[in-house]
Design a protein around this motif. Structure first.
Motif, mmCIF file in Angstrom:
data_model
loop_
_atom_site.group_PDB
_atom_site.id
_atom_site.type_symbol
_atom_site.label_atom_id
_atom_site.label_comp_id
_atom_site.label_asym_id
_atom_site.label_seq_id
_atom_site.Cartn_x
_atom_site.Cartn_y
_atom_site.Cartn_z
ATOM 1 N N SER A 112 7.439 -34.827 -26.811
ATOM 2 C CA SER A 112 8.459 -35.726 -27.153
ATOM 3 C C SER A 112 8.096 -36.978 -26.795
ATOM 4 O O SER A 112 8.369 -38.063 -27.319
ATOM 5 C CB SER A 112 9.676 -35.021 -26.782
ATOM 6 N N TYR A 113 7.670 -37.013 -25.471
ATOM 7 C CA TYR A 113 7.087 -38.595 -24.880
ATOM 8 C C TYR A 113 6.155 -39.172 -25.451
ATOM 9 O O TYR A 113 5.980 -40.335 -25.417
ATOM 10 C CB TYR A 113 6.933 -38.383 -23.306
ATOM 11 N N GLN A 114 5.418 -38.336 -26.448
ATOM 12 C CA GLN A 114 4.348 -38.987 -27.272
ATOM 13 C C GLN A 114 4.835 -39.141 -28.569
ATOM 14 O O GLN A 114 3.928 -39.408 -29.371
ATOM 15 C CB GLN A 114 2.989 -37.829 -26.952
ATOM 16 N N ASP A 115 5.954 -39.054 -28.959
ATOM 17 C CA ASP A 115 6.559 -38.824 -30.148
ATOM 18 C C ASP A 115 5.861 -37.712 -31.170
ATOM 19 O O ASP A 115 5.901 -37.978 -32.435
ATOM 20 C CB ASP A 115 6.370 -40.312 -30.746
ATOM 21 N N ARG A 116 5.613 -36.666 -30.422
ATOM 22 C CA ARG A 116 4.867 -35.616 -31.206
ATOM 23 C C ARG A 116 6.117 -34.485 -31.444
ATOM 24 O O ARG A 116 5.875 -33.384 -30.877
ATOM 25 C CB ARG A 116 3.836 -35.078 -30.485
ATOM 26 N N HIS A 117 7.201 -34.779 -31.941
ATOM 27 C CA HIS A 117 8.289 -33.935 -32.045
ATOM 28 C C HIS A 117 8.164 -32.565 -32.675
ATOM 29 O O HIS A 117 8.531 -31.498 -32.420
ATOM 30 C CB HIS A 117 9.521 -34.667 -32.648
#
Length: 274
Positions: free
Chosen positions: A16-21
Motif C-alpha cells: 500500500s505504501y507503494q500505491d500497489r493496492h
C-alpha cells in the motif's frame, strides 16, 4: 512471536505504501484463506478495497471484521512511521519490537504513546466501515458506524477524525440539528499529532475560514486532499456547488489517489455529473 496474520498485514501495508493496492488486497485474501477467523486481516482488506474503489466489498469485509473482533480486548494499531522500521527489523532477522505482543489499551501505554499518531484495531475497523458506507452514499448507515467508533476512540487524533466524518455524514443525511449538536458538544482543546481533521473541525465551528484551511502552500498532497475535501464538502452542503466542484477538481488534480479525500471527491464529482 509475531503471528502469521500480522506478517500478511505487514506485506500488504508495504504494497500500500507503494500505491500497489490490488497487490495488498491479493496478499490479504491469501491470508484470509489461511486464517478465516482473523478480524485483523478483514479490517485491512476492507481498507484496501476502499482504495481500489470496491466499496461494496469493503462493507462486507468490515461487517465480518467487527463481528470477529467483538468481545476481544482492543489493541493499539500502528501506522507507517512505526511499521516500516518493524518491517526492516523482520527482514534483517531481528526481533520484533512492536508486534511480538499486542499493545494493550491502558493508561500507561496511552501516556507513553501520547505523541504517536495511532489508532486501535477495533476503532479503525468501525471507522473505515463508516467510510465505506459514506462513499456508497449511505449516510445514515455511515453515521451509525461513526457513533460506534467514537465509543472506541482512545486519543484525540482518532476522536477528531471520527467526529469530522460523523459531522459530514449527518449533514449529507440532512440531519442538520444533530450535526449542530455534535459541533456544540465538541471541545477543540485537544492534543493533536496530525492536524488535518482538526483544522476541518475548526472551520465547521467558525474558528477559521475555508480559504485558510485550503491554503495552497500548506502541506503535502495528502494534506491538501484531506483538508480540501472537508472544505469542498462544506461548500457542497451549504449550497455552494460551483465552489465545491472547483475544490473537488483541484483535489483530483493533485493526484494522491489513495487519500480518502481524493476518493470521496472523485465519488462526489461523479454524482454531480462531472
Amino acid at each position: 512471536m509475531i503471528t502469521e496474520p500480522q506478517r500478511y498485514m505487514l506485506v500488504a501495508k508495504v504494497y500500500s505504501y507503494q500505491d500497489r493496492h490490488p497487490d495488498a488486497v491479493r496478499v490479504l485474501s491469501d491470508g484470509i484463506a489461511r486464517h478465516p477467523d482473523s478480524g485483523l486481516l478483514y479490517r485491512h482488506r476492507g481498507h484496501f478495497k476502499v482504495s481500489i474503489r470496491d466499496f461494496a466489498g469493503a462493507v462486507d469485509d468490515f461487517r465480518t471484521s467487527v463481528a470477529l473482533l467483538a468481545g476481544q480486548p482492543d489493541e493499539i494499531e500502528y501506522y507507517q512511521a512505526e511499521l516500516m522500521p518493524e518491517v526492516e527489523r523482520l527482514m534483517l532477522g531481528q526481533e520484533s519490537e512492536l508486534l511480538a505482543e499486542t499493545t494493550a489499551i491502558n493508561a500507561a501505554n496511552l501516556e507513553r504513546l501520547r505523541d504517536v499518531y495511532k489508532g486501535t484495531l477495533q476503532s479503525s475497523a468501525w471507522y473505515h466501515y463508516g467510510l465505506a458506507h459514506y462513499l456508497r452514499g449511505e449516510y445514515d448507515e455511515a453515521a451509525d458506524k461513526y457513533r460506534k467508533t467514537l465509543e472506541l476512540c482512545v486519543d484525540d487524533d482518532m476522536t477528531v477524525a471520527t467526529t469530522d466524518w460523523l459531522y459530514m455524514s449527518l449533514r449529507r443525511a440532512g440531519r442538520h440539528d444533530e450535526a449542530a449538536e455534535l459541533l456544540a458538544a465538541t471541545d477543540l482543546a485537544m492534543h493533536i499529532n496530525e492536524p488535518s481533521y482538526y483544522r476541518r473541525m475548526e472551520m465547521y465551528k467558525g474558528v477559521t475560514s475555508p480559504e485558510t484551511v485550503l491554503s495552497p502552500t500548506d502541506g503535502d498532497k495528502k494534506t491538501l486532499a484531506t483538508q480540501g475535501y472537508g472544505v469542498g464538502n462544506w461548500y457542497y452542503y451549504n449550497g455552494r456547488h460551483d465552489e465545491a466542484r472547483a475544490v473537488f477538481e483541484r483535489i483530483l488534480a493533485v493526484g494522491h489517489r489513495a487519500a480518502f479525500g481524493t476518493i470521496a471527491a472523485e465519488v462526489d464529482l461523479a454524482r454531480m455529473g462531472a
